[in-house]
Design a protein around this motif. Structure first.
Motif, PDB file in Angstrom:
ATOM      1  N   ALA A 126       2.048 -11.181  -4.875  1.00 41.50           N
ATOM      2  CA  ALA A 126       1.487  -9.991  -4.221  1.00 41.50           C
ATOM      3  C   ALA A 126      -0.027 -10.141  -4.134  1.00 41.50           C
ATOM      4  O   ALA A 126      -0.703 -10.222  -5.153  1.00 41.50           O
ATOM      5  CB  ALA A 126       1.858  -8.736  -5.005  1.00 41.50           C
ATOM      6  N   ALA A 127      -0.532 -10.191  -2.900  1.00 40.14           N
ATOM      7  CA  ALA A 127      -1.989 -10.237  -2.698  1.00 40.14           C
ATOM      8  C   ALA A 127      -2.507  -8.816  -2.798  1.00 40.14           C
ATOM      9  O   ALA A 127      -2.015  -7.919  -2.115  1.00 40.14           O
ATOM     10  CB  ALA A 127      -2.296 -10.809  -1.322  1.00 40.14           C
ATOM     11  N   CYS A 128      -3.476  -8.603  -3.676  1.00 38.76           N
ATOM     12  CA  CYS A 128      -4.012  -7.256  -3.870  1.00 38.76           C
ATOM     13  C   CYS A 128      -5.483  -7.272  -3.482  1.00 38.76           C
ATOM     14  O   CYS A 128      -6.287  -7.951  -4.112  1.00 38.76           O
ATOM     15  CB  CYS A 128      -3.853  -6.830  -5.325  1.00 38.76           C
ATOM     16  SG  CYS A 128      -2.144  -6.999  -5.901  1.00 38.76           S
ATOM     17  N   HIS A 129      -5.814  -6.542  -2.434  1.00 37.20           N
ATOM     18  CA  HIS A 129      -7.201  -6.558  -1.959  1.00 37.20           C
ATOM     19  C   HIS A 129      -8.102  -5.680  -2.812  1.00 37.20           C
ATOM     20  O   HIS A 129      -9.318  -5.793  -2.737  1.00 37.20           O
ATOM     21  CB  HIS A 129      -7.253  -6.147  -0.480  1.00 37.20           C
ATOM     22  CG  HIS A 129      -6.800  -7.235   0.466  1.00 37.20           C
ATOM     23  ND1 HIS A 129      -7.100  -7.231   1.803  1.00 37.20           N
ATOM     24  CD2 HIS A 129      -6.088  -8.366   0.256  1.00 37.20           C
ATOM     25  CE1 HIS A 129      -6.582  -8.318   2.375  1.00 37.20           C
ATOM     26  NE2 HIS A 129      -5.957  -9.013   1.460  1.00 37.20           N
ATOM     27  N   LYS A 161      -2.703  -2.436  -9.441  1.00 35.44           N
ATOM     28  CA  LYS A 161      -2.035  -1.493 -10.350  1.00 35.44           C
ATOM     29  C   LYS A 161      -0.761  -0.965  -9.716  1.00 35.44           C
ATOM     30  O   LYS A 161       0.284  -0.873 -10.345  1.00 35.44           O
ATOM     31  CB  LYS A 161      -2.977  -0.311 -10.644  1.00 35.44           C
ATOM     32  CG  LYS A 161      -3.873  -0.546 -11.837  1.00 35.44           C
ATOM     33  CD  LYS A 161      -4.595   0.745 -12.215  1.00 35.44           C
ATOM     34  CE  LYS A 161      -5.887   0.426 -12.944  1.00 35.44           C
ATOM     35  NZ  LYS A 161      -6.969   1.343 -12.635  1.00 35.44           N
ATOM     36  N   LEU A 162      -0.872  -0.613  -8.456  1.00 36.59           N
ATOM     37  CA  LEU A 162       0.241  -0.039  -7.711  1.00 36.59           C
ATOM     38  C   LEU A 162       1.381  -1.055  -7.568  1.00 36.59           C
ATOM     39  O   LEU A 162       2.547  -0.734  -7.799  1.00 36.59           O
ATOM     40  CB  LEU A 162      -0.283   0.366  -6.330  1.00 36.59           C
ATOM     41  CG  LEU A 162       0.488   1.403  -5.552  1.00 36.59           C
ATOM     42  CD1 LEU A 162       0.665   2.678  -6.358  1.00 36.59           C
ATOM     43  CD2 LEU A 162      -0.265   1.710  -4.251  1.00 36.59           C
ATOM     44  N   MET A 165       0.864  -1.182   0.000  1.00 32.39           N
ATOM     45  CA  MET A 165       0.000   0.000   0.000  1.00 32.39           C
ATOM     46  C   MET A 165       0.900   1.231   0.000  1.00 32.39           C
ATOM     47  O   MET A 165       1.950   1.238   0.654  1.00 32.39           O
ATOM     48  CB  MET A 165      -0.887   0.030   1.251  1.00 32.39           C
ATOM     49  CG  MET A 165      -1.895  -1.093   1.306  1.00 32.39           C
ATOM     50  SD  MET A 165      -2.736  -1.152   2.912  1.00 32.39           S
ATOM     51  CE  MET A 165      -4.091   0.000   2.613  1.00 32.39           C
ATOM     52  N   GLU A 166       0.498   2.244  -0.732  1.00 29.37           N
ATOM     53  CA  GLU A 166       1.274   3.486  -0.769  1.00 29.37           C
ATOM     54  C   GLU A 166       1.434   4.024   0.655  1.00 29.37           C
ATOM     55  O   GLU A 166       0.462   4.025   1.420  1.00 29.37           O
ATOM     56  CB  GLU A 166       0.523   4.506  -1.638  1.00 29.37           C
ATOM     57  CG  GLU A 166       1.359   5.688  -2.065  1.00 29.37           C
ATOM     58  CD  GLU A 166       2.288   5.392  -3.245  1.00 29.37           C
ATOM     59  OE1 GLU A 166       3.348   4.804  -3.019  1.00 29.37           O
ATOM     60  OE2 GLU A 166       1.925   5.764  -4.382  1.00 29.37           O
ATOM     61  N   THR A 167       2.619   4.433   1.000  1.00 35.04           N
ATOM     62  CA  THR A 167       2.998   4.908   2.347  1.00 35.04           C
ATOM     63  C   THR A 167       2.716   3.880   3.454  1.00 35.04           C
ATOM     64  O   THR A 167       2.748   4.193   4.633  1.00 35.04           O
ATOM     65  CB  THR A 167       2.341   6.263   2.756  1.00 35.04           C
ATOM     66  OG1 THR A 167       0.942   6.061   2.973  1.00 35.04           O
ATOM     67  CG2 THR A 167       2.552   7.344   1.722  1.00 35.04           C
ATOM     68  N   GLY A 168       2.400   2.642   3.066  1.00 35.77           N
ATOM     69  CA  GLY A 168       2.246   1.572   4.047  1.00 35.77           C
ATOM     70  C   GLY A 168       0.916   1.507   4.764  1.00 35.77           C
ATOM     71  O   GLY A 168       0.753   0.736   5.705  1.00 35.77           O
ATOM     72  N   GLY A 169      -0.074   2.299   4.334  1.00 32.76           N
ATOM     73  CA  GLY A 169      -1.374   2.233   5.012  1.00 32.76           C
ATOM     74  C   GLY A 169      -2.415   3.073   4.311  1.00 32.76           C
ATOM     75  O   GLY A 169      -2.169   3.631   3.230  1.00 32.76           O
ATOM     76  N   HIS A 170      -3.583   3.153   4.920  1.00 35.58           N
ATOM     77  CA  HIS A 170      -4.693   3.884   4.298  1.00 35.58           C
ATOM     78  C   HIS A 170      -4.492   5.400   4.337  1.00 35.58           C
ATOM     79  O   HIS A 170      -4.836   6.112   3.407  1.00 35.58           O
ATOM     80  CB  HIS A 170      -6.015   3.555   5.011  1.00 35.58           C
ATOM     81  CG  HIS A 170      -6.468   2.140   4.816  1.00 35.58           C
ATOM     82  ND1 HIS A 170      -7.068   1.717   3.651  1.00 35.58           N
ATOM     83  CD2 HIS A 170      -6.408   1.061   5.623  1.00 35.58           C
ATOM     84  CE1 HIS A 170      -7.368   0.442   3.762  1.00 35.58           C
ATOM     85  NE2 HIS A 170      -6.975   0.006   4.944  1.00 35.58           N
ATOM     86  N   TYR A 171      -3.974   5.902   5.447  1.00 33.72           N
ATOM     87  CA  TYR A 171      -3.794   7.352   5.626  1.00 33.72           C
ATOM     88  C   TYR A 171      -2.410   7.603   6.222  1.00 33.72           C
ATOM     89  O   TYR A 171      -1.778   6.674   6.708  1.00 33.72           O
ATOM     90  CB  TYR A 171      -4.848   7.919   6.593  1.00 33.72           C
ATOM     91  CG  TYR A 171      -6.232   7.391   6.370  1.00 33.72           C
ATOM     92  CD1 TYR A 171      -7.033   7.898   5.341  1.00 33.72           C
ATOM     93  CD2 TYR A 171      -6.748   6.375   7.184  1.00 33.72           C
ATOM     94  CE1 TYR A 171      -8.305   7.405   5.123  1.00 33.72           C
ATOM     95  CE2 TYR A 171      -8.030   5.877   6.971  1.00 33.72           C
ATOM     96  CZ  TYR A 171      -8.800   6.392   5.938  1.00 33.72           C
ATOM     97  OH  TYR A 171     -10.055   5.899   5.728  1.00 33.72           O
ATOM     98  N   THR A 172      -1.970   8.855   6.224  1.00 36.63           N
ATOM     99  CA  THR A 172      -0.684   9.147   6.874  1.00 36.63           C
ATOM    100  C   THR A 172      -0.879   9.923   8.175  1.00 36.63           C
ATOM    101  O   THR A 172       0.019   9.966   9.009  1.00 36.63           O
ATOM    102  CB  THR A 172       0.241   9.982   5.957  1.00 36.63           C
ATOM    103  OG1 THR A 172      -0.413  11.204   5.645  1.00 36.63           O
ATOM    104  CG2 THR A 172       0.590   9.236   4.693  1.00 36.63           C
ATOM    105  N   PHE A 173      -2.047  10.521   8.358  1.00 35.62           N
ATOM    106  CA  PHE A 173      -2.342  11.306   9.568  1.00 35.62           C
ATOM    107  C   PHE A 173      -1.241  12.333   9.864  1.00 35.62           C
ATOM    108  O   PHE A 173      -0.856  12.537  11.020  1.00 35.62           O
ATOM    109  CB  PHE A 173      -2.523  10.383  10.786  1.00 35.62           C
ATOM    110  CG  PHE A 173      -3.677   9.430  10.633  1.00 35.62           C
ATOM    111  CD1 PHE A 173      -4.957   9.883  10.340  1.00 35.62           C
ATOM    112  CD2 PHE A 173      -3.486   8.062  10.798  1.00 35.62           C
ATOM    113  CE1 PHE A 173      -6.025   8.998  10.204  1.00 35.62           C
ATOM    114  CE2 PHE A 173      -4.550   7.171  10.662  1.00 35.62           C
ATOM    115  CZ  PHE A 173      -5.815   7.640  10.361  1.00 35.62           C
ATOM    116  N   GLY A 174      -0.716  12.929   8.810  1.00 34.60           N
ATOM    117  CA  GLY A 174       0.268  13.996   8.980  1.00 34.60           C
ATOM    118  C   GLY A 174       1.660  13.522   9.387  1.00 34.60           C
ATOM    119  O   GLY A 174       2.542  14.332   9.646  1.00 34.60           O
ATOM    120  N   GLN A 175       1.868  12.198   9.448  1.00 34.56           N
ATOM    121  CA  GLN A 175       3.205  11.696   9.784  1.00 34.56           C
ATOM    122  C   GLN A 175       4.100  11.880   8.557  1.00 34.56           C
ATOM    123  O   GLN A 175       3.638  11.712   7.423  1.00 34.56           O
ATOM    124  CB  GLN A 175       3.158  10.203  10.154  1.00 34.56           C
ATOM    125  CG  GLN A 175       2.317   9.917  11.386  1.00 34.56           C
ATOM    126  CD  GLN A 175       1.967   8.432  11.529  1.00 34.56           C
ATOM    127  OE1 GLN A 175       2.390   7.790  12.455  1.00 34.56           O
ATOM    128  NE2 GLN A 175       1.184   7.911  10.605  1.00 34.56           N
TER     129      GLN A 175
END
Ligand SMILES: [Zn+2]
Length: 372
Positions: free
Chosen positions: A245-248, A254-255, A209-219
């Motif tokens: 690669a398992a893609c949910h 695509k990523l 997942m991009e940036t390793g998760g759903h959101y970055t929360f400003g990190q």
């Protein structure tokens, strides 16, 4: 005991992780009671509580239609529930500047305006809910947010039972003046619901997942660094066997192809049972998706979860190690892979002990509430 209808506040055709959690709850519930019918409410569109309105998936539309149906008294799943369950997902989140769990889309229409106004002694369980904070949060955001604090207490008080899936969620609840037990997420029992047994592993699973998760929360997360680290992970794993690669989601596929063009992918959108069977045939995993990790682990296959929010931490309850995406480097990748290889054969026994203890604890807690 016999329950005519169980209604579950969950997501529908949205996130297979949510499906895993819900199927796990049903597996536990079937140890406690017989139930004739299960009805699902898609929490992101509360109008789906009304029969015949499942097709409305947009919150904006739901917000217009749902109150009208409530006034009209259209038949719905909350009113028909003999038992109501809130299934999994983050339930407590609080970030300065937002989002706040107090503002969620479902509690007001479904619980305050429907369920609590017409309770009739019916039980409401909040099972396997968790936190969604920054990775290093100590939960103190709640202490400084009167509305989330009040909401978390109100939600708890509306429930006959709250069982949480991570200790940060418990900390947040404590800061709101309440307390509940923490147990491993119920997704580890989903396989029992479908009688899916592990088979000898044929491939190593990764997930990106991009940036390793759903959101970055400003990190401050370096997306490019994580992409490069993921390439390194895939390359290093490839020397130990076939990597898939398992893609949910379609976007995830695509990523993954964009980051590692030649990587083999597996995707069957919204088919959680297909994914369970896929994970049942794997060896071990390095994933961003927490529930890919949970499903693998439940089948005796160790997983390293790399994440950027507190959801990743719940894998600790399965004796597995979470990692903050920004901390990943070559040394840590080697260490992670060594640990997984080492535990590939032995983890099965470990998880079975965890599953047995956790199932008993769930059954005991739920029985106590339902049979009282
Ligand atoms: Zn808040």
């Amino acid at each position: 005991m016999n329950i005519k209808q169980v209604s579950i506040i969950t997501t529908v055709r949205h996130n297979i992780g949510d499906d895993f959690v819900r199927e796990g709850i049903l597996s536990i519930l079937s140890d406690v009671a017989k139930f004739d019918k299960v009805e699902l409410i898609h929490k992101h569109s509360p109008v789906t509580t009304a029969y015949g309105y499942e097709g409305i998936r947009r919150l904006r539309v739901s917000r217009v239609v749902e109150p009208v149906l409530r006034v009209l008294g259209t038949k719905d799943r909350i009113a028909d529930a003999d038992l109501l369950i809130q299934s999994g997902a983050p339930v407590y989140w609080c970030h300065s500047g937002g989002p706040h769990c107090a503002d969620n889309e479902w509690f007001d229409p479904l619980i305050r305006k429907r369920f609590l106004k017409d309770r009739r002694g019916r039980k409401f369980l909040n099972i396997a809910g968790g936190s969604c904070q920054r990775y290093h949060s100590d939960g103190s955001e709640v202490a400084h947010c009167p509305k989330c604090k009040a909401y978390i207490a109100e939600f708890f008080d509306a429930c006959d039972l709250t069982l949480l899936r991570d200790s940060l969620a418990q900390r947040m609840l404590q800061l709101a003046g309440r307390d509940a037990a923490v147990l491993p997420c119920t997704s580890i029992f989903a396989r029992d619901h479908f009688k899916i047994a592990p088979i000898n592993g044929g491939y190593i699973v990764v997930n990106f997942m991009e940036t390793g998760g759903h959101y970055t929360f400003g990190q401050a997360i370096d997306a490019d660094k994580w992409r490069k680290n993921f390439v390194e992970i895939v390359n290093k794993l490839a020397s130990h066997g076939r990597v898939v690669a398992a893609c949910h989601t379609v976007t995830e596929e695509k990523l993954a192809k964009q980051v590692v063009p030649n990587v083999e992918t597996y995707i069957v959108p919204d088919e959680h049972v297909a994914f369970m069977n896929f994970y049942a045939g794997a060896r071990f995993a390095v994933v961003n998706r927490v529930h890919a990790g949970f499903m693998m682990a439940s089948l005796g296959k160790p997983a390293a979860v790399i994440g950027n929010d507190s959801r990743a931490l719940m894998i600790k309850n399965l004796n597995l190690t979470p990692h903050y995406v920004e901390d990943i480097n070559s040394g840590l990748i080697d260490q992670m892979i060594d640990e997984l290889l080492l535990r590939e054969q032995s983890y099965q026994d470990e998880i079975e002990a965890i599953r047995t203890t956790a199932r008993s604890a769930y059954v005991e807690a739920i029985s106590k509430v339902l049979l009282s």
